[in-house]
Scaffold this active site. Structure first.
Site, PDB file in Angstrom:
ATOM      1  N   LYS A 214       5.018 -14.512   1.906  1.00 53.65           N
ATOM      2  CA  LYS A 214       5.081 -15.579   0.826  1.00 53.65           C
ATOM      3  C   LYS A 214       6.494 -15.697   0.283  1.00 53.65           C
ATOM      4  CE  LYS A 214       3.152 -17.905  -2.494  1.00 53.65           C
ATOM      5  NZ  LYS A 214       2.659 -19.144  -2.316  1.00 53.65           N
TER       6      LYS A 214
ATOM      7  N   ASP B  95      -0.809 -18.353   1.616  1.00 53.39           N
ATOM      8  CA  ASP B  95      -1.821 -18.995   0.752  1.00 53.39           C
ATOM      9  C   ASP B  95      -2.287 -20.536   1.909  1.00 53.39           C
ATOM     10  OD1 ASP B  95       0.668 -20.253   0.457  1.00 53.39           O
ATOM     11  OD2 ASP B  95       0.442 -20.956  -1.310  1.00 53.39           O
TER      12      ASP B  95
ATOM     13  N   ASP C 164     -10.433 -10.233   5.903  1.00 51.16           N
ATOM     14  CA  ASP C 164     -11.819 -10.533   5.160  1.00 51.16           C
ATOM     15  C   ASP C 164     -12.478 -11.955   5.583  1.00 51.16           C
ATOM     16  OD1 ASP C 164     -12.355  -7.973   4.518  1.00 51.16           O
ATOM     17  OD2 ASP C 164     -13.364  -8.455   2.731  1.00 51.16           O
TER      18      ASP C 164
ATOM     19  N   ASP D  65      -5.026  -7.437   4.743  1.00 47.75           N
ATOM     20  CA  ASP D  65      -6.232  -7.036   4.136  1.00 47.75           C
ATOM     21  C   ASP D  65      -7.203  -8.245   3.767  1.00 47.75           C
ATOM     22  OD1 ASP D  65      -8.197  -5.226   3.091  1.00 47.75           O
ATOM     23  OD2 ASP D  65      -7.466  -5.862   1.143  1.00 47.75           O
TER      24      ASP D  65
ATOM     25  N   TYR E 251       0.914  -1.255   0.095  1.00 48.74           N
ATOM     26  CA  TYR E 251      -0.015   0.181  -0.179  1.00 48.74           C
ATOM     27  C   TYR E 251       0.863   1.375   0.101  1.00 48.74           C
ATOM     28  CZ  TYR E 251      -4.486  -2.554   0.839  1.00 48.74           C
ATOM     29  OH  TYR E 251      -5.590  -3.295   0.921  1.00 48.74           O
TER      30      TYR E 251
HETATM   31  C1  IPM Z   1      -9.831  -2.277   4.851  1.00 51.74           C
HETATM   32  C2  IPM Z   1     -10.322  -1.806   3.293  1.00 51.74           C
HETATM   33  C3  IPM Z   1      -9.351  -0.807   2.642  1.00 51.74           C
HETATM   34  C4  IPM Z   1      -8.045  -1.413   2.613  1.00 51.74           C
HETATM   35  C5  IPM Z   1      -9.697  -0.376   1.442  1.00 51.74           C
HETATM   36  C6  IPM Z   1     -11.082   0.348   1.286  1.00 51.74           C
HETATM   37  C7  IPM Z   1      -8.768   0.536   0.705  1.00 51.74           C
HETATM   38  O1  IPM Z   1     -10.607  -2.765   2.479  1.00 51.74           O
HETATM   39  O2  IPM Z   1      -9.878  -1.359   5.392  1.00 51.74           O
HETATM   40  O3  IPM Z   1      -9.583  -3.181   4.803  1.00 51.74           O
HETATM   41  O4  IPM Z   1      -7.829  -2.287   1.718  1.00 51.74           O
HETATM   42  O5  IPM Z   1      -7.169  -1.120   3.694  1.00 51.74           O
HETATM   43 MN    MN Z   2     -10.267  -4.856   3.546  1.00 55.96          MN
END
Ligand code: IPM
Ligand code: MN
Length: 354
Positions: free
Chosen positions: A188, A221, A249, A245, A138
């Site tokens: 990785k 992975d 999720d 990130d 990032y």
């Molecule tokens: C998160 C979100 C952000 C990220 C996006 C919206 C840029 O997905 O906070 O996880 O990737 O950091």
């Molecule tokens: Mn995210």
């Protein structure tokens, strides 16, 4: 006199303002019980502002935010503006300019919440993800040349610094020492032979300072698979910005869904505001219907109270949230119920004040 904390509210886009309002209902209830006041200012920075005024935030945004004790953020992203513009216009610069290098994401299955994983209950999922939040994938380094031509080139350069890796890994080890004493470092380094091999080496150096904490290295992975098949093996998980990130999720999914997941963006060196937000996005499909699950926002709010030195209120807020979810009477749509965002907030607020 009551203590006062100055909070910048960035409801943002979509369901963001709805879940932040719900969170504030709960946090204000905690304030009235524990004797502090939240002096909250909604700044209105959003994709709508971008459309109307040409920018997500004003030019002096960082100075404005610096005047607050904490930032409480809903969500950023709108179908009307490209995501890379909205995110690089608000969320990412705030994280970077305040050097909020720790993104802390608890992944815990709360009682009364159904995980999509078979045979998994509370106690099986209790980890905390420590996401590097300032550099890596990032960093924003790269470029494009020869746009639209057959030989067009795009680069996106991952940047890993010794300072950046050391500080996030050290944070993870110190956190693990207060928990079950186990760190999983995710990379990785079989394919990423420069940056991730470097990351692994720094991890080994920091691990040597913490002999009481157990360390294992897991490739990303494999980690993705283990989040689903063996979530109980994780205590503290540390990794780069993009890998965490993605993994968080999965973490949100296994703890009941995106609506249940919270995060804190911290600069442990202090002197700048930290930012607290649910992990979910702006969810345009359900915006304005009052059905969003505010759990992640309330949980993030509890983390904010803790950060502001209101530890007792933070614990009471979490206890109230957990009691309401465990009772299972007030459940939002994503959790199979019919309760609104406000219903859940009101129930948790009532439980906080007792
Ligand atoms: C998160 C979100 C952000 C990220 C996006 C919206 C840029 O997905 O906070 O996880 O990737 O950091
Ligand atoms: Mn995210």
């Amino acid at each position: 006199m009551d203590r006062t904390h100055r909070i910048a509210l960035l409801g943002g886009d979509g369901i963001g303002p709805e879940v932040i309002a719900a969170g504030m209902t709960v946090l204000e209830a905690a304030g009235s019980r524990f004797g502090f006041r939240l002096d909250a200012t909604e700044l209105g920075w959003s994709s709508r502002r971008h459309l109307e005024e040409g920018a997500m935030m004003p030019p002096d945004a960082i100075q404005v935010l610096a005047g607050f004790d904490a930032i409480y953020l809903g969500a950023v992203g709108s179908p009307d503006v490209p995501d890379h513009e909205t995110l690089w216009g608000l969320l990412l610069p705030i994280r970077q300019r305040f050097d909020q290098y720790v993104n802390l994401r608890p992944v815990r299955l709360l009682e009364g919440v159904a995980s999509p994983l078979r045979g998994v209950g509370p106690g099986d999922i209790d980890m905390i993800c420590v996401r590097e939040n300032s550099e890596g994938e990032y960093s924003g380094v790269g470029g494009r040349v020869h746009r639209g031509m057959g030989h067009e080139v795009a680069t996106q350069v991952d940047v890993f610094t010794r300072k950046g890796v050391e500080r996030i890994v050290r944070y993870a080890f110190e956190l693990a020492a207060t928990r079950r004493g186990h760190v999983t470092s995710v990379t990785k380094s079989n394919a990423g032979r420069h940056a991730f091999v470097f990351w692994d080496e720094v991890v080994e150096e920091v691990a040597a300072e913490h002999p009481a904490v157990e360390l294992d290295h897991v490739l990303v992975d494999a980690a993705a698979a283990f989040f689903v098949t063996r979530p109980e093996r994780f205590d503290v998980v540390v990794g780069s910005n993009l890998f965490m990130d993605v993994l968080t999720d999965i973490g949100a999914a296994i703890q009941g869904g995106m609506g249940f997941s919270a995060s804190a963006n911290l600069n442990p060196d202090g002197g700048v505001p930290a930012m607290f937000e649910p992990v979910h996005g702006s969810a345009p499909d359900i915006t304005g219907r009052g059905v969003a699950n505010p759990t992640g926002a309330i949980w993030a709010g509890a983390m904010m109270l803790d950060h502001l030195g209101e530890g007792e209120a933070a614990a009471a807020t979490m206890a109230a949230l957990e009691a309401v979810l465990a009772a299972g009477v007030v459940r939002t749509r994503d959790a199979g119920g019919a309760a609104t965002t406000e219903d859940l907030a009101a129930a948790v607020a009532a439980a906080v004040t007792g």
